[in-house]
Write an enzyme that holds these catalytic residues in place. Structure first.
Site, mmCIF file in Angstrom:
data_model
loop_
_atom_site.group_PDB
_atom_site.id
_atom_site.type_symbol
_atom_site.label_atom_id
_atom_site.label_comp_id
_atom_site.label_asym_id
_atom_site.label_seq_id
_atom_site.Cartn_x
_atom_site.Cartn_y
_atom_site.Cartn_z
ATOM 1 N N GLU A 93 0.877 -1.349 -0.031
ATOM 2 C CA GLU A 93 0.176 0.016 -0.234
ATOM 3 C C GLU A 93 0.711 1.089 -0.080
ATOM 4 O O GLU A 93 1.693 0.973 0.105
ATOM 5 C CB GLU A 93 -0.858 -0.408 1.543
ATOM 6 C CG GLU A 93 -2.110 -0.795 1.066
ATOM 7 C CD GLU A 93 -2.564 -0.157 2.312
ATOM 8 O OE1 GLU A 93 -3.218 -1.452 2.707
ATOM 9 O OE2 GLU A 93 -3.065 0.669 3.455
ATOM 10 N N CYS A 106 3.179 8.688 1.259
ATOM 11 C CA CYS A 106 3.369 7.523 2.273
ATOM 12 C C CYS A 106 3.772 6.046 1.720
ATOM 13 O O CYS A 106 3.292 5.671 1.236
ATOM 14 C CB CYS A 106 2.062 7.958 3.410
ATOM 15 S SG CYS A 106 2.826 6.250 4.764
ATOM 16 N N CYS A 113 5.491 -6.718 8.393
ATOM 17 C CA CYS A 113 6.268 -6.394 9.076
ATOM 18 C C CYS A 113 6.081 -7.564 10.620
ATOM 19 O O CYS A 113 5.331 -8.149 10.174
ATOM 20 C CB CYS A 113 5.867 -5.027 9.931
ATOM 21 S SG CYS A 113 5.922 -4.204 11.138
ATOM 22 N N CYS A 117 3.219 -4.825 16.438
ATOM 23 C CA CYS A 117 2.902 -3.358 17.063
ATOM 24 C C CYS A 117 0.548 -3.988 17.418
ATOM 25 O O CYS A 117 0.506 -4.213 16.295
ATOM 26 C CB CYS A 117 2.932 -2.221 16.532
ATOM 27 S SG CYS A 117 4.658 -1.720 16.696
ATOM 28 N N CYS A 120 -1.563 -2.447 14.999
ATOM 29 C CA CYS A 120 -1.264 -2.312 13.500
ATOM 30 C C CYS A 120 -1.809 -3.124 12.364
ATOM 31 O O CYS A 120 -1.379 -4.671 13.075
ATOM 32 C CB CYS A 120 -0.129 -2.014 13.336
ATOM 33 S SG CYS A 120 0.683 -1.863 11.574
ATOM 34 N N CYS A 334 -3.776 1.691 8.261
ATOM 35 C CA CYS A 334 -2.942 1.300 7.529
ATOM 36 C C CYS A 334 -2.757 -0.011 6.974
ATOM 37 O O CYS A 334 -2.464 -0.467 8.092
ATOM 38 C CB CYS A 334 -1.076 2.233 7.969
ATOM 39 S SG CYS A 334 -1.523 3.230 8.815
HETATM 40 N N1 SAH Z 1 7.137 1.286 11.425
HETATM 41 C C1 SAH Z 1 7.484 2.076 11.721
HETATM 42 C C2 SAH Z 1 6.432 3.020 10.554
HETATM 43 C C3 SAH Z 1 5.683 2.467 10.127
HETATM 44 S S1 SAH Z 1 3.985 3.590 11.289
HETATM 45 C C4 SAH Z 1 7.186 2.659 12.962
HETATM 46 O O1 SAH Z 1 6.821 2.112 14.009
HETATM 47 O O2 SAH Z 1 6.919 3.770 12.967
HETATM 48 C C5 SAH Z 1 3.582 5.203 10.923
HETATM 49 C C6 SAH Z 1 2.763 5.082 12.390
HETATM 50 O O3 SAH Z 1 1.653 4.703 12.703
HETATM 51 C C7 SAH Z 1 3.826 4.474 13.487
HETATM 52 O O4 SAH Z 1 3.378 5.039 14.448
HETATM 53 C C8 SAH Z 1 2.408 3.685 13.395
HETATM 54 O O5 SAH Z 1 2.648 2.872 14.979
HETATM 55 C C9 SAH Z 1 1.525 4.144 13.281
HETATM 56 N N2 SAH Z 1 0.285 3.007 13.414
HETATM 57 C C10 SAH Z 1 0.191 2.098 12.508
HETATM 58 N N3 SAH Z 1 -1.188 1.345 12.966
HETATM 59 C C11 SAH Z 1 -1.681 2.600 13.571
HETATM 60 C C12 SAH Z 1 -3.320 2.396 14.213
HETATM 61 N N4 SAH Z 1 -3.537 1.615 13.742
HETATM 62 N N5 SAH Z 1 -3.721 3.791 14.530
HETATM 63 C C13 SAH Z 1 -3.170 4.630 14.697
HETATM 64 N N6 SAH Z 1 -1.882 5.268 14.146
HETATM 65 C C14 SAH Z 1 -1.577 3.244 14.306
#
Ligand code: SAH
Length: 346
Positions: A93, A106, A113, A117, A120, A334
């Site tokens: 994406e 973006c 990944c 988290c 995510c 995302c």
């Molecule tokens: N791996 C990297 C970049 C990818 S995600 C990182 O962890 O920073 C980009 C941002 O979106 C990160 O801060 C991540 O924690 C956040 N993110 C991911 N899923 C999310 C969600 N469902 N709602 C809000 N923020 C989210």
């Protein structure tokens, strides 16, 4: 063996390859310009090269070109979410966003990944593979071509952990800032990381001063470990000094991302603890109302809680903004578009 991806080569490497093929030195500039300035999707577009050279190049190299599989266009603000197919059938994406100060893209740095988290969607199926520098560049180039508009900012906040694909990431950064190519300044690139201290320190020494954004999401290790498995490996005592080091070396103010999850990390006490954690730092906090992921139980904080959280930070003189939501009508966290596609095409 897979052929090398020609768009991933530096100018020097490309010159070396062309010399090995018996080509005159000026060809390197021509080919590099086709790849990075004119952003060709195929060797056949390189019309000022002799046909024999185009054929020789296509035998020797792969030219990573993305296949647009799906696109969701917001009627509210022009945000576009693209689903691109890679040459091996994987999908990724990328997002196009239009702001008053310019257009931002973006991009993803990995298919999937492995950071895990909890909130995510990109991590639900684990890591499939790293993206090549050429595949990262092609997301930027392709969205520029599809929209016919100029790309002014790149954010590495799509699927994947950029610092977990370090060597490819650095190649990508060197190529996208190359004056012979798109020539973006490092200042217009933001790299978001879940916090790998060794790599943050290494990045500080690369001479590419991108804006660093740290995904913090909690004011202490205990809460952070609940949300982010990577926090079990690296405590804030290691991660924050790495960010301070990045600031000292590059002079770039670090951003901290904090996704607000209803009833999990959004109380006034947590805001206060966050302010204490960051006090004395020249930094900025980005508050992101969490985007609910179907497979997870997390919900976003209420409007009131979000505003209160920001007010507490500001009271303690920590700069904070609530992230403006782009493409609200094509919402979905995302990684969710990719995930729906995978479910429909097992
Ligand atoms: N791996 C990297 C970049 C990818 S995600 C990182 O962890 O920073 C980009 C941002 O979106 C990160 O801060 C991540 O924690 C956040 N993110 C991911 N899923 C999310 C969600 N469902 N709602 C809000 N923020 C989210």
């Amino acid at each position: 063996m897979r052929r090398a991806d020609i768009r991933s080569l530096s100018f020097e490497e490309l010159s070396g390859e062309l010399a090995l093929m018996g080509e005159k030195p000026f060809r390197a500039g021509q080919v590099f310009s086709w790849l990075h300035e004119k952003q060709a999707a195929d060797f056949s577009e390189m019309t000022d090269l002799p046909k024999s050279l185009r054929e020789a190049l296509s035998c020797r190299f792969e030219l990573a070109a993305l296949k647009p599989v799906d696109v969701l266009v917001s009627k509210l603000d022009g945000t576009r979410k693209y689903l691109f197919g890679l040459s091996d059938g994987n999908v990724i994406e990328s997002v196009w966003m239009e702001y008053r100060h310019g257009n931002s893209v973006c991009i993803s740095t990995q298919a999937g990944c492995r950071m895990g988290c909890r909130f995510c969607a990109s991590t639900l199926g684990g890591l499939v593979r790293n993206l090549t520098p050429g595949e990262m560049l092609e997301q930027v180039y392709r969205m520029g071509r599809l929209t016919g508009k100029r790309v002014s900012n790149v954010v590495l906040m799509g699927s994947g952990e950029p610092l977990d694909n370090y060597d490819n990431l650095i190649r990508f950064l060197r190529l996208i800032t190359d004056p012979r190519g798109l020539s973006l300044s490092a200042r217009s690139i933001t790299l978001s990381t879940c916090g790998l201290p060794g790599e943050i320190r290494r990045l500080a020494g690369e001479g590419i001063p991108v804006t660093l954004a740290l995904s913090l999401h909690a004011p202490n290790d205990e809460k952070r470990r609940e949300l982010m498995p990577v926090a079990r490996k690296y405590s804030l005592k290691e991660v924050l000094p790495a960010c301070d080091f990045y600031f000292e070396k590059t002079g770039r103010r670090v951003s901290f991302e904090y996704s607000l999850v209803g009833g999990v990390n959004d109380t006034r006490a947590e805001a206060k603890a966050l302010a204490a954690l960051l006090s004395g730092r020249n930094c900025h906090v980005n508050l992101i109302p969490v985007n609910p992921v179907r497979e997870r139980k997390y919900v976003r904080s209420g409007r009131r809680a979000i505003q209160d959280f920001k007010n507490v930070l500001e009271k303690y003189e920590i700069n904070a903004t609530i992230r403006r939501e782009m493409g609200r009508d094509i919402d979905g966290a995302c990684g969710q578009l990719r995930r729906s596609y995978q479910e429909a095409h097992p």
